[in-house]
Design a protein around this motif. Sequence first.
Motif, short mmCIF file in Angstrom:
data_model
loop_
_atom_site.label_atom_id
_atom_site.label_comp_id
_atom_site.label_asym_id
_atom_site.label_seq_id
_atom_site.Cartn_x
_atom_site.Cartn_y
_atom_site.Cartn_z
N SER A 49 0.58 -0.73 0.55
CA SER A 49 -0.09 -0.20 0.09
C SER A 49 0.26 1.38 -0.18
CB SER A 49 -1.22 -0.11 1.30
OG SER A 49 -2.36 -0.70 1.78
N TRP A 50 2.19 0.98 0.46
CA TRP A 50 2.62 2.47 1.16
C TRP A 50 4.12 2.17 0.64
CZ3 TRP A 50 1.26 7.54 0.85
CH2 TRP A 50 -0.33 7.31 1.00
N GLU A 51 5.54 2.64 0.53
CA GLU A 51 6.80 2.43 0.35
C GLU A 51 6.67 1.49 1.37
OE1 GLU A 51 8.42 5.61 -1.33
OE2 GLU A 51 7.50 5.69 -2.79
N VAL A 52 8.16 1.48 1.97
CA VAL A 52 9.27 1.00 2.79
C VAL A 52 10.65 1.36 2.94
CG1 VAL A 52 7.17 -0.89 3.23
CG2 VAL A 52 9.23 -1.55 2.16
N MET A 53 11.16 0.73 3.33
CA MET A 53 12.99 0.95 3.99
C MET A 53 13.54 -0.52 3.65
SD MET A 53 13.84 4.02 6.19
CE MET A 53 12.43 4.00 7.85
N LYS A 54 13.53 -1.20 2.55
CA LYS A 54 13.70 -2.18 1.93
C LYS A 54 14.89 -2.71 3.27
CE LYS A 54 16.04 -1.62 -2.22
NZ LYS A 54 16.15 -2.29 -3.55
N GLU A 55 16.17 -1.83 3.20
CA GLU A 55 17.19 -1.84 3.57
C GLU A 55 16.94 -2.94 5.25
OE1 GLU A 55 16.78 0.26 1.88
OE2 GLU A 55 18.23 0.52 0.16
N GLU A 56 15.59 -1.98 5.53
CA GLU A 56 16.09 -1.82 7.01
C GLU A 56 14.80 -3.19 7.34
OE1 GLU A 56 15.67 1.65 9.18
OE2 GLU A 56 17.32 2.42 7.96
N SER A 57 14.11 -3.99 6.23
CA SER A 57 13.61 -5.17 6.18
C SER A 57 13.62 -6.41 6.44
CB SER A 57 11.81 -4.54 5.40
OG SER A 57 11.54 -3.64 5.70
N GLY A 94 6.67 -24.91 9.62
CA GLY A 94 5.70 -24.84 10.25
C GLY A 94 4.30 -24.25 9.99
N ASP A 95 4.53 -22.76 10.13
CA ASP A 95 3.50 -22.88 10.52
C ASP A 95 3.86 -21.36 9.61
OD1 ASP A 95 1.63 -21.99 12.82
OD2 ASP A 95 2.69 -19.74 12.92
N HIS A 96 4.59 -20.18 9.58
CA HIS A 96 4.89 -19.29 8.70
C HIS A 96 5.68 -18.52 8.56
CE1 HIS A 96 3.97 -17.33 13.00
NE2 HIS A 96 4.39 -16.14 12.35
N VAL A 97 5.68 -17.84 7.78
CA VAL A 97 6.91 -16.60 7.19
C VAL A 97 6.53 -15.25 7.88
CG1 VAL A 97 8.21 -15.65 5.61
CG2 VAL A 97 7.34 -17.49 5.43
N HIS A 98 7.38 -14.96 8.87
CA HIS A 98 7.42 -13.15 9.41
C HIS A 98 8.25 -12.36 8.49
CE1 HIS A 98 7.85 -11.08 13.29
NE2 HIS A 98 7.21 -10.22 12.61
N VAL A 99 7.41 -11.34 8.12
CA VAL A 99 7.79 -10.12 7.62
C VAL A 99 7.42 -8.96 8.27
CG1 VAL A 99 8.36 -9.42 5.03
CG2 VAL A 99 7.84 -11.35 5.58
N ASN A 100 8.38 -8.56 8.29
CA ASN A 100 8.41 -7.11 9.05
C ASN A 100 9.00 -6.15 8.13
OD1 ASN A 100 11.02 -4.79 10.60
ND2 ASN A 100 8.67 -5.50 12.10
N LEU A 101 8.63 -5.10 7.52
CA LEU A 101 8.85 -3.91 6.86
C LEU A 101 8.64 -2.50 7.41
CD1 LEU A 101 6.26 -4.88 4.51
CD2 LEU A 101 8.86 -5.79 4.33
N GLU A 102 9.65 -1.69 7.53
CA GLU A 102 9.96 -0.98 8.32
C GLU A 102 9.18 0.58 7.14
OE1 GLU A 102 11.32 1.39 11.36
OE2 GLU A 102 11.52 -0.23 10.86
N LYS A 103 8.28 1.36 7.41
CA LYS A 103 7.80 2.43 6.74
C LYS A 103 8.73 3.24 6.49
CE LYS A 103 2.98 1.46 8.80
NZ LYS A 103 2.25 1.89 9.54
N LYS A 104 8.29 3.46 5.46
CA LYS A 104 9.34 4.78 4.76
C LYS A 104 8.78 5.99 5.41
CE LYS A 104 10.98 7.36 0.71
NZ LYS A 104 11.29 7.33 -0.98
N GLU A 105 7.17 6.46 6.32
CA GLU A 105 7.31 7.38 6.69
C GLU A 105 5.84 7.03 8.17
OE1 GLU A 105 4.68 9.65 4.32
OE2 GLU A 105 4.81 8.44 2.38
N GLU A 106 5.82 8.03 8.51
CA GLU A 106 5.51 7.18 9.58
C GLU A 106 3.34 7.66 9.09
OE1 GLU A 106 5.64 9.82 12.56
OE2 GLU A 106 7.78 8.29 13.88
#
Length: 364
Positions: free
Chosen positions: A240-248, A255-267
């Motif tokens: 939906s919005w841009e993220v900082m891929k270097e910090e994500s 056996g359950d899920h992939v956890h992805v943490n995305l650092e938002k580019k703006e608050e």
Amino acid sequence: MAGMREQYDTALLGILQHEGQIAGFLDAMFGFLYRKTDFYRLMKQKTDRLGFPAGVAVKILLNSYKQYEDLARKDEEEKEKTRKKKVALEPTDTIAPAAVKTVEVSTSDQPAGEVESEPVIPKEPAKTSGTQEAPEPMATEDHSRVENKPSDSSSENKDEDPELTRQQQTFQANPASHNGAMRDNYSWSQTINDVDAQIKVPKYLTKGKDVKVVIERKRLKVSHKQDTGQWLDIVDDDLSWEVMKEESMWSLVPGDHVHVNLEKKEERWWEALLSSESKINVRKIDASRPMTDLDDEAQAKIGEMMYNERQKRLGLPTSEEKKVHNLLREAWDAEGSPFKGQPFDPSKMNMNPGGVISINEDKP
């Protein structure tokens, strides 16, 4: 489970037994990272070969904690399901009257041999009995109340849609979808600064090498290897919005899920994780922010306000009143003061908002 690293249990158990408590055990672990690794070293430039960018080391710790917290919660859910199923399968002759037993026998949890036509008999008259007719008008009332609402496509009426409100309350109650949503094959939550997504994977998927995660500035792609050796895309869509891929970053909960943490580019608060996803109502989420997210000046001001409020409730001077009191005390013994050498009595002096001190003539 391979992800549990059970081969280290003996060594780790020895440390835990020696320390005698969790705090000491963790101190030993973090002390080792401090002495023998570059875990706490801050990478100031991209060319630095040692250390981590600011905040990344903490995220690694939080992601590891979150991984096993999710596993623990899932274990509890499985235990609860097993307990409920066991209770449902137990004979009810000694703990319930026949009518109650008849209703329970009709559930899908009962063994096939016990599901007979008998339960149908009490259900038929129950629909026409006087005790079962009361809820029907209530359901009709609620239904008509929703239907009779004026048809309005404005955003305000959409915000008040009771079904959307109920759905968001369900999302808010689940840590995996807090301030976010639960979808068919993933869930996501958010703070003002980042987004956490949990993408479901098959139970046989236990190794990180069988997962591919591509995080772009405004796109997320998650794939995993199937039994056939072919790769399957679980998520492949614009964010939906841009993220900082270097910090994500991402990690696999086997056996359950992939956890992805995305650092938002703006608050900002996201209405959806992916562009193709239905939007949530951000007016219904918890938009409060922890004090640690604020800058030092804002934290100091809030801390002072909380302190002053507490002092007022206790009938004690506020921080501003203490400052005035200290200035009056200094002026009391200053050269040329008519009160020099006398016991300090602040009621004999006044200080106006501009900081000018005068003598209270009404005080003898």
